[in-house]
Design a protein around this motif. Structure first.
Motif, PDB file in Angstrom:
ATOM      1  N   GLN A 185      -8.041 -49.223  -8.688  1.00 33.80           N
ATOM      2  CA  GLN A 185      -7.352 -49.073 -10.053  1.00 33.80           C
ATOM      3  C   GLN A 185      -6.979 -49.927 -11.095  1.00 33.80           C
ATOM      4  OE1 GLN A 185      -5.837 -46.223  -9.097  1.00 33.80           O
ATOM      5  NE2 GLN A 185      -7.117 -45.818  -7.628  1.00 33.80           N
ATOM      6  N   SER A 186      -7.773 -50.873 -10.443  1.00 30.51           N
ATOM      7  CA  SER A 186      -7.893 -52.228 -11.650  1.00 30.51           C
ATOM      8  C   SER A 186      -8.762 -51.737 -12.941  1.00 30.51           C
ATOM      9  CB  SER A 186      -8.177 -53.072 -11.370  1.00 30.51           C
ATOM     10  OG  SER A 186      -7.060 -54.095 -10.571  1.00 30.51           O
TER      11      SER A 186
ATOM     12  N   ALA B 297      -8.208 -51.527   1.500  1.00 30.37           N
ATOM     13  CA  ALA B 297      -7.277 -51.454   0.615  1.00 30.37           C
ATOM     14  C   ALA B 297      -7.188 -52.313  -0.226  1.00 30.37           C
ATOM     15  CB  ALA B 297      -5.475 -52.012   1.596  1.00 30.37           C
ATOM     16  N   GLY B 298      -8.484 -53.388  -0.502  1.00 28.14           N
ATOM     17  CA  GLY B 298      -8.668 -53.934  -1.002  1.00 28.14           C
ATOM     18  C   GLY B 298      -9.733 -53.540  -2.292  1.00 28.14           C
ATOM     19  N   ALA B 299     -10.082 -52.881  -1.991  1.00 29.25           N
ATOM     20  CA  ALA B 299     -11.459 -51.964  -2.799  1.00 29.25           C
ATOM     21  C   ALA B 299     -10.982 -50.942  -3.761  1.00 29.25           C
ATOM     22  CB  ALA B 299     -12.151 -50.795  -1.478  1.00 29.25           C
ATOM     23  N   TYR B 300      -9.612 -50.302  -2.831  1.00 27.94           N
ATOM     24  CA  TYR B 300      -8.756 -49.125  -3.394  1.00 27.94           C
ATOM     25  C   TYR B 300      -8.024 -49.751  -4.932  1.00 27.94           C
ATOM     26  CZ  TYR B 300      -4.854 -45.391  -4.950  1.00 27.94           C
ATOM     27  OH  TYR B 300      -5.155 -44.514  -5.726  1.00 27.94           O
ATOM     28  N   LYS B 301      -7.131 -50.739  -4.531  1.00 26.78           N
ATOM     29  CA  LYS B 301      -6.593 -51.570  -5.192  1.00 26.78           C
ATOM     30  C   LYS B 301      -7.112 -51.590  -6.275  1.00 26.78           C
ATOM     31  CE  LYS B 301      -3.481 -55.923  -5.855  1.00 26.78           C
ATOM     32  NZ  LYS B 301      -3.303 -57.257  -5.113  1.00 26.78           N
ATOM     33  N   SER B 302      -8.169 -52.783  -6.120  1.00 27.20           N
ATOM     34  CA  SER B 302      -9.482 -52.596  -7.209  1.00 27.20           C
ATOM     35  C   SER B 302      -9.586 -51.591  -8.333  1.00 27.20           C
ATOM     36  CB  SER B 302     -10.975 -53.521  -6.898  1.00 27.20           C
ATOM     37  OG  SER B 302     -10.446 -54.826  -6.312  1.00 27.20           O
TER      38      SER B 302
ATOM     39  N   LEU C 167     -17.468 -57.213 -14.082  1.00 27.77           N
ATOM     40  CA  LEU C 167     -16.614 -58.363 -14.169  1.00 27.77           C
ATOM     41  C   LEU C 167     -15.178 -57.951 -13.374  1.00 27.77           C
ATOM     42  CD1 LEU C 167     -15.899 -60.487 -17.616  1.00 27.77           C
ATOM     43  CD2 LEU C 167     -17.036 -61.223 -15.628  1.00 27.77           C
ATOM     44  N   PRO C 168     -14.765 -56.476 -13.927  1.00 28.26           N
ATOM     45  CA  PRO C 168     -13.978 -56.159 -12.921  1.00 28.26           C
ATOM     46  C   PRO C 168     -14.331 -55.796 -11.422  1.00 28.26           C
ATOM     47  CG  PRO C 168     -13.526 -55.425 -14.803  1.00 28.26           C
ATOM     48  CD  PRO C 168     -14.266 -55.405 -14.824  1.00 28.26           C
ATOM     49  N   LEU C 169     -15.789 -55.535 -10.889  1.00 30.84           N
ATOM     50  CA  LEU C 169     -15.808 -55.143  -9.614  1.00 30.84           C
ATOM     51  C   LEU C 169     -15.885 -57.136  -9.109  1.00 30.84           C
ATOM     52  CD1 LEU C 169     -19.034 -52.660 -10.333  1.00 30.84           C
ATOM     53  CD2 LEU C 169     -16.994 -52.688  -8.813  1.00 30.84           C
ATOM     54  N   ALA C 170     -16.437 -57.812 -10.231  1.00 25.89           N
ATOM     55  CA  ALA C 170     -16.127 -59.027  -9.130  1.00 25.89           C
ATOM     56  C   ALA C 170     -15.067 -58.909  -8.469  1.00 25.89           C
ATOM     57  CB  ALA C 170     -16.404 -60.137 -10.492  1.00 25.89           C
ATOM     58  N   ALA C 171     -13.853 -58.886  -9.482  1.00 17.72           N
ATOM     59  CA  ALA C 171     -12.843 -59.189  -8.689  1.00 17.72           C
ATOM     60  C   ALA C 171     -12.862 -58.027  -7.316  1.00 17.72           C
ATOM     61  CB  ALA C 171     -11.872 -58.915  -9.650  1.00 17.72           C
ATOM     62  N   PHE C 172     -13.625 -56.595  -8.105  1.00 21.02           N
ATOM     63  CA  PHE C 172     -13.195 -56.328  -6.717  1.00 21.02           C
ATOM     64  C   PHE C 172     -14.255 -56.673  -5.469  1.00 21.02           C
ATOM     65  CE2 PHE C 172     -16.731 -52.800  -4.418  1.00 21.02           C
ATOM     66  CZ  PHE C 172     -15.214 -52.198  -3.644  1.00 21.02           C
ATOM     67  N   ALA C 173     -15.370 -57.314  -5.588  1.00 16.99           N
ATOM     68  CA  ALA C 173     -15.347 -58.034  -4.228  1.00 16.99           C
ATOM     69  C   ALA C 173     -14.582 -58.945  -4.251  1.00 16.99           C
ATOM     70  CB  ALA C 173     -17.018 -58.655  -4.925  1.00 16.99           C
TER      71      ALA C 173
END
Length: 199
Positions: free
Chosen positions: A81-82, A74-79, A15-21
């Motif tokens: 951190q999530s 930057a989006g990948a790094y933010k994810s 689930l967090p990786l879906a947000a990562f994507a």
């Protein structure tokens, strides 16, 4: 295929990786949450350093550019951190601008027994498929990938669906009957987008 290639621990981060994507496609101009001075990124060299505090579940991120780009990386790094915050995972990231550094970085994380190693971009796919058998306990996750391996799993964005609609819209408003599109790199995901736009 997806269920076969993911271990139970890897499923915990689905689930967090879906947000990562999704975050990887974020083009927000908000840079306040991405402070490159706080990352563990090394622009020169490829050996990850400075693990963040976290649990026994370890996730490494390898990007081909800086995580301060206010876009793809930057989006990948933010994810990442999530993943650290929400799952209590130990996380690291490293920048690897060329193919040799990318492979070395994937190997470095896998050698350190990271549970998941994320190659953020299609350029990591062949490298992960090449080395995956050497590291059967590491799950390689490839953003914008297209091929699944034994322990390599792609995140397939299907951006061509939107590109097809964009092409229809552009053709409908064009006064010349000519359309154009520009991409940064000749990689399979962009080629699929261009083809859909043309169709």
């Amino acid at each position: 295929m997806f269920r076969k290639t993911l271990s139970r621990k890897s499923l915990l981060i689905t689930l967090p990786l879906a947000a990562f994507a999704l975050a990887g496609c974020n083009n927000s101009s908000d840079t306040s949450k991405t402070d490159s001075t706080k990352t563990e990124t090394k622009a020169e060299g490829t050996k990850p350093e400075g693990t963040a505090s976290g649990g026994s579940f370890k996730v490494g991120l390898v990007t081909s550019g800086p995580v301060s780009d206010n876009g793809w990386n930057a989006g990948a790094y933010k994810s990442l951190q999530s993943i650290k915050t929400e799952l209590g995972a130990e996380v690291q990231n490293v920048e690897a601008p060329n193919a040799g550094q990318r492979e070395e970085s994937l190997r470095a994380y896998a050698s350190k027994k990271f549970n998941v190693v994320i190659g953020h971009g299609a350029e990591f796919e062949e490298l992960a498929l090449k080395i995956e058998k050497e590291f059967p306990n590491t799950q390689f996750l490839i953003s914008s990938g297209g091929k699944a391996g034994t322990n390599t799993t792609p995140i397939i964005y299907k951006l061509e669906d939107g590109a097809y609609l964009l092409g229809m819209l552009a053709a409908g408003v064009s006064k010349t009957g000519k359309l154009g599109a520009v991409g940064a790199m000749k990689i399979p995901p962009l080629e699929r987008i261009f083809k859909a736009f043309e169709l």
